[in-house]
Design a protein around this motif. Structure first.
Motif, PDB file in Angstrom:
ATOM      1  N   ARG A 122       3.411   0.549   9.377  1.00 44.49           N
ATOM      2  CA  ARG A 122       4.895   0.751   9.874  1.00 44.49           C
ATOM      3  C   ARG A 122       6.042   0.235   9.259  1.00 44.49           C
ATOM      4  O   ARG A 122       7.098   0.590   9.481  1.00 44.49           O
ATOM      5  N   TYR A 123       5.468  -1.175   8.807  1.00 40.71           N
ATOM      6  CA  TYR A 123       6.597  -1.970   8.409  1.00 40.71           C
ATOM      7  C   TYR A 123       6.697  -1.955   6.873  1.00 40.71           C
ATOM      8  O   TYR A 123       7.514  -2.869   6.232  1.00 40.71           O
ATOM      9  N   GLY A 124       5.969  -1.412   6.144  1.00 43.49           N
ATOM     10  CA  GLY A 124       5.902  -1.374   4.688  1.00 43.49           C
ATOM     11  C   GLY A 124       5.374  -2.659   4.164  1.00 43.49           C
ATOM     12  O   GLY A 124       5.692  -3.265   3.170  1.00 43.49           O
ATOM     13  N   ILE A 125       4.346  -3.562   4.982  1.00 42.65           N
ATOM     14  CA  ILE A 125       4.025  -4.699   4.403  1.00 42.65           C
ATOM     15  C   ILE A 125       2.525  -4.569   3.967  1.00 42.65           C
ATOM     16  O   ILE A 125       1.678  -3.759   4.417  1.00 42.65           O
ATOM     17  N   LEU A 126       2.194  -4.966   2.740  1.00 41.58           N
ATOM     18  CA  LEU A 126       1.081  -4.826   1.921  1.00 41.58           C
ATOM     19  C   LEU A 126       0.028  -5.780   2.738  1.00 41.58           C
ATOM     20  O   LEU A 126       0.281  -6.819   3.049  1.00 41.58           O
ATOM     21  N   LEU A 127      -1.094  -5.127   2.742  1.00 39.94           N
ATOM     22  CA  LEU A 127      -2.344  -5.973   3.421  1.00 39.94           C
ATOM     23  C   LEU A 127      -3.301  -6.543   2.204  1.00 39.94           C
ATOM     24  O   LEU A 127      -3.866  -5.713   1.849  1.00 39.94           O
ATOM     25  N   ILE A 128      -3.386  -7.703   2.490  1.00 42.12           N
ATOM     26  CA  ILE A 128      -4.294  -8.272   1.383  1.00 42.12           C
ATOM     27  C   ILE A 128      -5.649  -8.660   2.354  1.00 42.12           C
ATOM     28  O   ILE A 128      -5.283  -9.638   3.281  1.00 42.12           O
ATOM     29  N   ILE A 129      -6.671  -8.129   1.817  1.00 48.83           N
ATOM     30  CA  ILE A 129      -7.844  -8.665   2.603  1.00 48.83           C
ATOM     31  C   ILE A 129      -8.625  -9.821   1.693  1.00 48.83           C
ATOM     32  O   ILE A 129      -8.847  -9.474   0.376  1.00 48.83           O
ATOM     33  N   ASP A 130      -8.961 -10.898   2.269  1.00 46.22           N
ATOM     34  CA  ASP A 130      -9.484 -11.748   1.439  1.00 46.22           C
ATOM     35  C   ASP A 130     -10.979 -12.032   1.613  1.00 46.22           C
ATOM     36  O   ASP A 130     -11.437 -12.430   2.392  1.00 46.22           O
ATOM     37  N   GLU A 131     -11.661 -11.599   0.482  1.00 46.49           N
ATOM     38  CA  GLU A 131     -13.073 -11.324   0.672  1.00 46.49           C
ATOM     39  C   GLU A 131     -13.774 -12.289  -0.382  1.00 46.49           C
ATOM     40  O   GLU A 131     -15.227 -12.194  -0.470  1.00 46.49           O
ATOM     41  N   VAL A 132     -13.217 -13.435  -0.473  1.00 46.85           N
ATOM     42  CA  VAL A 132     -13.620 -14.480  -1.300  1.00 46.85           C
ATOM     43  C   VAL A 132     -15.010 -15.207  -0.706  1.00 46.85           C
ATOM     44  O   VAL A 132     -15.863 -15.392  -1.521  1.00 46.85           O
ATOM     45  N   ILE A 133     -15.152 -15.268   0.570  1.00 48.81           N
ATOM     46  CA  ILE A 133     -16.461 -15.671   0.956  1.00 48.81           C
ATOM     47  C   ILE A 133     -17.396 -14.362   1.260  1.00 48.81           C
ATOM     48  O   ILE A 133     -18.734 -14.240   1.177  1.00 48.81           O
ATOM     49  N   CYS A 134     -16.777 -13.327   2.112  1.00 53.34           N
ATOM     50  CA  CYS A 134     -17.389 -12.072   2.701  1.00 53.34           C
ATOM     51  C   CYS A 134     -17.825 -11.183   1.483  1.00 53.34           C
ATOM     52  O   CYS A 134     -18.800 -10.676   1.805  1.00 53.34           O
ATOM     53  N   GLY A 135     -17.347 -11.119   0.262  1.00 49.09           N
ATOM     54  CA  GLY A 135     -17.516 -10.100  -0.531  1.00 49.09           C
ATOM     55  C   GLY A 135     -19.038 -10.126  -1.076  1.00 49.09           C
ATOM     56  O   GLY A 135     -19.538 -11.327  -1.172  1.00 49.09           O
ATOM     57  N   PHE A 136     -19.407  -9.343  -1.744  1.00 51.59           N
ATOM     58  CA  PHE A 136     -20.761  -9.125  -2.471  1.00 51.59           C
ATOM     59  C   PHE A 136     -21.893  -9.533  -1.431  1.00 51.59           C
ATOM     60  O   PHE A 136     -22.912 -10.241  -1.819  1.00 51.59           O
ATOM     61  N   GLY A 137     -21.919  -8.841  -0.353  1.00 48.43           N
ATOM     62  CA  GLY A 137     -23.007  -8.554   0.290  1.00 48.43           C
ATOM     63  C   GLY A 137     -23.213  -9.854   1.498  1.00 48.43           C
ATOM     64  O   GLY A 137     -23.938  -9.733   2.256  1.00 48.43           O
ATOM     65  N   ARG A 138     -22.463 -10.836   1.475  1.00 52.06           N
ATOM     66  CA  ARG A 138     -22.539 -11.838   2.634  1.00 52.06           C
ATOM     67  C   ARG A 138     -22.774 -11.359   3.769  1.00 52.06           C
ATOM     68  O   ARG A 138     -23.612 -11.951   4.700  1.00 52.06           O
ATOM     69  N   THR A 139     -21.962 -10.266   4.263  1.00 49.97           N
ATOM     70  CA  THR A 139     -22.226  -9.742   5.956  1.00 49.97           C
ATOM     71  C   THR A 139     -22.958  -8.840   6.078  1.00 49.97           C
ATOM     72  O   THR A 139     -22.922  -8.171   7.064  1.00 49.97           O
ATOM     73  N   GLY A 140     -23.742  -8.351   4.763  1.00 50.33           N
ATOM     74  CA  GLY A 140     -24.617  -7.243   4.997  1.00 50.33           C
ATOM     75  C   GLY A 140     -23.985  -5.846   4.766  1.00 50.33           C
ATOM     76  O   GLY A 140     -24.812  -4.850   4.524  1.00 50.33           O
ATOM     77  N   LYS A 141     -22.857  -5.904   4.196  1.00 50.77           N
ATOM     78  CA  LYS A 141     -22.201  -4.765   3.604  1.00 50.77           C
ATOM     79  C   LYS A 141     -21.680  -5.418   2.242  1.00 50.77           C
ATOM     80  O   LYS A 141     -21.473  -6.488   1.922  1.00 50.77           O
ATOM     81  N   MET A 142     -21.274  -4.506   1.340  1.00 47.20           N
ATOM     82  CA  MET A 142     -20.818  -5.084  -0.090  1.00 47.20           C
ATOM     83  C   MET A 142     -19.668  -5.680   0.225  1.00 47.20           C
ATOM     84  O   MET A 142     -19.289  -6.988  -0.242  1.00 47.20           O
ATOM     85  N   PHE A 143     -18.456  -5.344   1.005  1.00 44.74           N
ATOM     86  CA  PHE A 143     -17.503  -6.178   1.370  1.00 44.74           C
ATOM     87  C   PHE A 143     -17.454  -5.854   2.943  1.00 44.74           C
ATOM     88  O   PHE A 143     -17.570  -4.865   3.406  1.00 44.74           O
TER      89      PHE A 143
END
Ligand code: PLP
Length: 444
Positions: free
Chosen positions: A247-268
């Motif tokens: 709604r405000y035209g703000i970009l959403l950065i999701i930081d998957e530095v720890i979570c990415g590549f399977g850590r949480t049981g999904k790829m991301f």
């Protein structure tokens, strides 16, 4: 002469990161070898590594010769290619693979040397996007209190309350805006989910209005947060944040530095929440720590207006690191490690949940193989637990040959994704012993 030492002490020339002088005076363990989920120090002591290298990158475990071979082959063929004006095949292949496995419409990638650099580059890309679209004024970034986004310029600006890392470097570049974290166990608003109506997410809108939406470039957040110990927000949290950003035209950065590549049981990890990021940062598990690599992904919509990404790292898009990442991700897929993270995570969490009967354990929580036990000195008021007591427990566990880590007021667990039930049982038994002994000493 250094080679004969079994411990590092004050006479060593090496500067360690984030290590108190007091610890160096006592002597620092020198790690010498890794095998599967185990580390072995120079004195021959063996540790079960329940923190995947303590900073948690080691997803596929130690001693993977296939990754070494992939890096070796690329080193022999062509060890270096500039990221400016030239391309290389491993980086292009890795970008193509990431376009397939990252969530939503993320389909353009650039590679750095660390998570901190990836965060900085993501913020620069977001700023470039706004700039080329004609909004040259935007410069503010919203982050959550208690978050961690690395040690470089922009990352430090967006650090929540990881002190004194931020404090010592202040004043940092202007533009940091902080909102509360979705920490339900100790809600910053004193509310109780679900009656809270997700105030931690909805309040972001008030902050945006206060800060002037025109000046805000991006919102950055870890899908599951490190700060208070493996903290997953309520299911609706990210949908609300996504909607506000749109709604405000703000970009959403999701930081998957720890979570990415399977850590949480999904790829991301953002896949647990069903929303699409505009930018995605990655590192750690991308190479399992075999070589340094960070990555930023973004959508076509972010990249399209950018005529020229005014950025250059000598080691950007590094072919050897990308070749190692390709092999590492291949191993995770071939061996079903993401499914293992999901299954072992559930098994581990069930074990940790039984610890909630301990008088000093407040909450057991976890997503996949990222889990935590949040401690308290008073279950009713959820009062914070003394840090020295936490330190004492993990020191005891280390003596017993198991490595854990403290995060906030919690003990955190993030083992390699190859972990088995037998390893988890061993870790749980040691943990139970350490908690029980600590409670006795505290008079519970
Ligand atoms: C969410 C997050 N972002 C960024 C970073 C920084 O990554 P690096 O330590 O590779 O620079 C970290 C490191 O732990 C992190 O957890």
């Amino acid at each position: 002469m250094n080679k004969n030492l079994n411990m590092l002490d004050e006479t060593s020339q090496l500067i360690l990161h984030r290590t108190p002088r007091e610890d160096i005076q006592k002597g620092i363990t020198i790690l010498d070898k890794g095998e599967g989920v185990h580390l072995i120090d120079k004195e021959g002591k063996r540790y079960l590594d329940m923190e995947a290298g303590i900073t948690r990158p080691v997803h596929v475990g130690y001693g993977r010769r296939e990754i070494a071979r992939a890096a070796f082959d690329q080193l022999c063929q062509l060890h270096y290619v500039t990221p400016c004006g030239f391309a290389n095949q491993p980086a292009m292949d890795l970008a193509e693979l990431l376009a397939q496995i990252t969530p939503g419409k993320i389909n353009r990638f650039t590679f750095e040397c660390s998570g901190s650099e990836a965060v900085d580059s993501a913020m620069k890309l977001a700023k470039h996007c706004h700039y080329y679209r004609g909004n040259k004024a935007s410069f503010k970034v919203i982050s959550r209190k208690g978050a961690y986004h690395g040690v470089n310029g922009y990352g430090i600006r967006a650090l929540g309350t990881v002190m004194p890392m931020r404090q010592i470097m202040e004043p940092v570049a202007p533009g940091a805006v902080f909102v509360e974290s979705p920490y339900c166990y100790r809600c910053p608003f004193g509310l109780v989910y679900p009656h809270c109506d997700l105030k931690c997410a909805r309040d972001i809108e008030r902050t945006i209005e206060f800060e002037n939406p025109e000046l805000i470039t991006a919102f950055i957040g870890e899908p599951v947060m490190q700060g208070f110990g493996a903290l997953a927000p309520p299911a609706e949290y990210w949908t609300i944040v996504r909607d506000i950003c749109d709604r405000y035209g703000i970009l959403l950065i999701i930081d998957e530095v720890i979570c990415g590549f399977g850590r949480t049981g999904k790829m991301f990890a953002i896949e647990h929440f069903g929303i699409q990021p505009d930018l995605l940062t990655m590192a750690k598990g991308i190479t399992s720590g075999y070589v340094p690599l960070g990555a930023v992904g973004c959508t076509h919509e972010v990249m399209e207006p950018i005529e020229n990404f005014f950025h250059l790292h000598t080691y950007g898009n590094h072919p050897v690191a990308c070749a190692a990442a390709l092999k590492n991700i291949d191993i995770m897929q071939q061996e079903g490690l993401i499914q293992n993270a999901h299954e072992m995570g559930q098994y581990f969490l069930a074990g940790l949940k039984t610890f909630e009967q301990h008088p000093i354990v407040g909450e057991a929580r976890g997503t996949g193989l990222w889990l935590a036990l949040d401690f308290t000195s008073d279950k009713k008021s959820r009062a914070p637990f003394p840090l020295d007591r936490l330190n004492h427990m993990i020191a005891r566990a280390r003596q017993l040959g198991v490595l854990f880590k403290i995060m906030g007021g919690a003990i955190e667990f993030a083992p390699p994704l190859i972990i088995t039930k037998k390893d988890i049982d061993e870790a749980l038994a040691v943990l139970d012993q350490c908690i029980t002994e600590e409670e006795k000493e505290m008079g519970f």
